[in-house]
Scaffold this active site. Structure first.
Site, PDB file in Angstrom:
ATOM      1  N   ARG A  81       0.844  -1.207   0.000  1.00 60.96           N
ATOM      2  CA  ARG A  81       0.000   0.000   0.000  1.00 60.96           C
ATOM      3  C   ARG A  81       0.875   1.251   0.000  1.00 60.96           C
ATOM      4  NH1 ARG A  81      -5.817  -0.189   2.743  1.00 60.96           N
ATOM      5  NH2 ARG A  81      -6.717   1.471   1.524  1.00 60.96           N
ATOM      6  N   CYS A  82       1.769   1.296  -0.962  1.00 63.56           N
ATOM      7  CA  CYS A  82       2.831   2.294  -0.918  1.00 63.56           C
ATOM      8  C   CYS A  82       3.400   2.447  -2.313  1.00 63.56           C
ATOM      9  CB  CYS A  82       3.911   1.779   0.026  1.00 63.56           C
ATOM     10  SG  CYS A  82       5.534   2.473  -0.191  1.00 63.56           S
ATOM     11  N   GLU A  95      -3.125   4.781  -0.966  1.00 66.72           N
ATOM     12  CA  GLU A  95      -2.085   4.428  -0.009  1.00 66.72           C
ATOM     13  C   GLU A  95      -1.726   5.561   0.943  1.00 66.72           C
ATOM     14  OE1 GLU A  95       0.440   3.449  -3.151  1.00 66.72           O
ATOM     15  OE2 GLU A  95       1.657   5.229  -2.947  1.00 66.72           O
TER      16      GLU A  95
END
Ligand code: CDP
Length: 782
Positions: free
Chosen positions: A367-368, A736
């Protein structure tokens, strides 16, 4: 422009639209594990109990005696077939499919067993006898750096160092730091954690009667899988059909191609029957893409009144046994260069040295946007340490150093050009919404009573939307994305994209973009993703790239349709095209609003009465973004720490985000809630720990904690809107941001609470035990 919801139907929330697929026979759902094909076999993987060992021999005879076991394959078999190694995503390394000669991490794949039932496959796997001779273990990057044990003799360079990457001006930064009236430095570790999607990975490989590979798989990037499978197996790409149904969450974990997938394809090829491989929770936590594991030495310089003078960050990255980080080719350390954050830093230098260790491979973008989370955590933690050193309020220090609204587009000293932002406005909004002054008062009163209350900030900037083709590629494939829209005669339609939703609600938002651009009903725009036979080629969904790239492609394809529709409208209105305009979601003769036609009418005419125009109403767009987008936010955490037990209660948490134009507020809010919950888990609960012998200590959900609604705080949200100037609808990614921004806010709040005791830093996860020990030690020292 804005596409804030104008009507109720624009805020539909999560709305699934999927094909009824007869191949999902069990009727449970649309997951890979629900697929049942006639004659299907099951695969189970034999895994190494040793983190580093030579394989002296493998005996499969007992396994083959298990009723139902059809075959066992080993690394040697694959090597003989030219399938021993997989290329990793950015092409800098390769990974063994099944161990060849030695194992390099605990739970590494050693052999694959194929059987009539799942139970028989597992029984067979347990009876595969592997003789190991243990080798010395390298369990951290600092030991790896010494090169006393070389883990990857297969590589040309006989060192454990994978790469050195740097950006910025080293000499000028050193000089500026030396000349700074104030300096702080801190080693900050972003611990190894794991995306832990609720469904683990899995696939079904099946060669159909035409000899074509039908590959159902939990993939966030189906087209890239098709290409990668073709490269690895030599099967022509047109003979591969990748289908990603509901994949049960991804969070970056389902971007890489894993050995189990290759084994399933090989099994299907060898045995002439469909093969299903579904990993267990333990297999997921121990062998698939982990995240982070960056040890960052951060140094900030400032003037006495708190103006930043320089930033230096030097990182040792633990990549595990293979360099399987899912980063774009030219960015081995991802977007770590955004480490200057939201601040106008005059000079900076960042470097990352990555090392092999005897741990699972990964370093994926959980999530980045490729190492943005590590970068954001480093700068936001360092700003609080500096604020403590200077005795300047953390908010005031940030305010003094923010990039100002008028400085956008802002060229950072580390090479990015931030597209837009108004950091002061977002901060002010957040302070007002949370009632900062009242909180400060309350904190002062509590401190006077000896109670520990903390207020923590994170005013982060993200960089999402990979990416412009001049810089970004994966396996050489440029990171554009695509959309194809077909409008049917009755004014409904279908949009297909190269992205793959895993719960982000593309089914809703892609339909909204089409509906907004064309004045149609979003209820009647079908959204289809995840099927390489139908969707145009795209790089998939991760790193919050879907809206910045595919969202833009959808808007541009819709505008192409509008251009064509205008010609048909002119024919229907018996006017010249130049006299027709698109206004109030209709085509009308300029200045004569009564003479108008709707898109629905034009759609019908496109198939029944197109006039001199080519019939039909469809368009495709491949969008190559001119720049990344830079969403940002102000997050504030308020915590109370129990002095006796070390228990931290997150009493309030406010996230004020700015992701440019919002397509769907309800979807965005859902994204923020989910991401904050994951950020909370990282800050307080989650770590994939290894002991000094390389044993993984977090192999299941009793040791690797996933927050439930009982632990999860209540989330408060807010937003500001600063559109991206280069995106067709002004939207930036958002999925994110909460995971990137929140860990620093949580930790800063805890440290703020503990600051009266002289505590300046604690590593994540900030567990009750760690906090209790820190309080006890601080009190003993006083
Ligand atoms: O790539 P991924 O879908 O994970 O992330 P994203 O582009 O940030 O989008 C997540 C969801 O939020 C999608 O359904 C987007 O369309 C929606 N979104 C939105 O409604 N408005 C924005 N400005 C950004 C995202």
């Amino acid at each position: 422009m804005s596409i804030e919801p104008k009507t109720e139907r624009h805020a539909l929330g999560h709305r699934m639209k999927r094909k009824e697929d007869p191949r999902f026979l069990q009727g449970k759902g649309n997951y890979v594990d629900d697929i049942s094909l006639p004659g299907m076999l099951y695969a189970a993987i034999v895994r190494s109990p040793y983190p580093h060992a030579t394989i002296k021999g493998i005996d499969i005879s007992e396994a083959m005696k298990v009723p139902g076991v059809k075959a066992v394959i080993t690394g040697q078999d694959l090597e003989a077939a030219g399938l021993g190694w997989l290329p990793t995503f950015h092409g800098l390394d390769k990974q063994m499919v099944l161990a060849i000669g030695k194992v390099l991490f605990q739970y590494q794949e050693v052999a694959a067993v194929f059987a009539e039932t799942r139970a028989a496959a597992v029984d067979g796997a347990e009876l595969v006898q592997v003789e190991y001779e243990p080798l010395p273990v390298v369990a951290d990057p600092f030991t790896a750096k010494k090169d006393e044990v070389i883990l990857r003799p297969d590589r040309e360079k006989k060192t454990n160092q994978i790469y050195h990457w740097e950006v910025g001006d080293r000499d000028a930064t050193v000089k500026a730091l030396e000349g700074s009236p104030k300096r702080v430095s801190q080693r900050i570790w972003f611990q190894r954690c794991h995306p832990a999607p609720l469904e683990p990975c899995g696939c079904v490989a099946h060669f159909d009667t035409m000899g074509r590979l039908q590959f159902y798989v939990t993939s966030q990037a189906p087209h890239v899988y098709r290409t990668a499978l073709s490269i690895v197996t030599g099967i022509p790409e047109d003979k591969i059909h990748v289908i990603s149904p509901d994949i049960g969450g991804g969070f970056g974990n389902k971007v890489p191609v894993y050995p189990g997938y290759v084994c399933a394809v090989v099994g299907a090829l060898k045995l002439g029957r469909p093969v299903k491989w579904i990993e267990s929770r333990t297999e997921n936590l121990t062998s698939t893409g982990f995240a982070r594991d960056y040890h960052m030495d951060v140094e900030l310089g400032a003037t006495a009144d708190g103006r930043l003078t320089a930033l230096r960050v030097s990182t040792a990255a633990d990549h595990g046994a293979f360099d399987a980080a899912a980063d774009p080719t030219k960015y081995p350390a991802g977007m770590f260069g955004v480490v200057t954050g939201s601040y106008d830093v005059p000079v900076a230098h960042a470097e990352v040295d990555a090392f092999f260790t005897n741990k699972a491979p990964g370093g994926i973008a959980y999530r980045c946007s490729f190492r943005v989370t590590e970068a954001s955590y480093a700068i936001e933690r360092a700003m609080d340490i500096l604020s403590d050193e200077l005795g300047i309020d953390a908010v005031e220090l940030r305010r003094r150093n923010f990039i100002k609204k008028e400085q956008f587009p802002y060229p950072s000293v580390l090479g990015f050009t931030y597209d837009s932002g108004d950091y002061h406005k977002t901060l002010d909004k957040a302070l007002e919404q949370i009632g900062y002054q009242d909180l400060l008062k309350e904190q002062a009163e509590k401190r006077a009573r000896g109670e520990l209350m903390g207020i923590g900030f994170s005013t982060f900037t993200e960089v999402v939307g990979a990416g412009p083709s001049k810089h970004f590629d994966i396996l050489g494939i440029k990171m554009f994305d695509s959309a194809e829209i077909r409008i049917h005669p009755t004014g409904s339609g279908i949009v297909r994209a190269g992205t793959k939703s895993q719960g982000q609600g593309h089914e809703t938002t892609w339909a909204q973009i089409v509906a907004e651009e064309l004045g149609l009903d979003p209820q009647n725009i079908m959204v289809e993703e995840g099927d390489t036979d139908t969707a145009p080629y795209g790089l998939g969904t991760y790193a919050s790239r879907s809206t910045p790239v595919a969202g833009a492609a959808i808007a541009m394809a819709a505008r192409r349709i509008r251009e064509k529709a205008k010609k048909i409208a002119a024919h229907l209105l018996e006017a010249g095209e130049a006299d027709v305009e698109w206004k109030d979601y209709k085509f009308q003769v300029k200045g004569v609003p009564a003479k108008s036609v709707t898109m629905k009418e034009v759609a019908f005419a496109a198939y029944t009465n197109p006039g001199p125009n080519e019939p039909g109403l469809e368009a495709t767009n491949y969008y190559d973004p001119p720049n990344m987008t830079f969403p940002y936010g102000t997050y504030i955490a308020v915590v109370d720490v129990d002095r006796e037990t070390g228990e931290v209660e997150v009493r309030r948490f406010l996230a004020v985000d700015d992701c440019g134009t919002v397509i769907n507020p309800m979807v965005v809010e859902g994204q923020i809630h989910g991401g904050l919950t994951e950020g909370f888990a990282i800050a307080f609960m989650q770590e994939i720990q290894y002991d000094a012998e390389g044993n993984n200590l977090n192999t299941n959900f009793t040791d690797y904690l996933v927050p439930t609604s009982l632990e999860t705080p209540h989330w408060e949200v807010g937003n500001t809107v600063t559109p991206s100037p280069h995106h067709p609808i002004g939207a930036k990614g958002v999925g994110e941001s909460p995971n990137v921004g929140s860990p620093a806010a949580f930790v800063n709040a805890v440290i703020d609470a503990l600051s009266p005791l002289g505590i300046r830093h604690l590593e994540m996860p900030v567990t009750r035990d760690k906090v209790w020990r820190a309080i006890r030690d601080a009190e003993a020292a006083r």
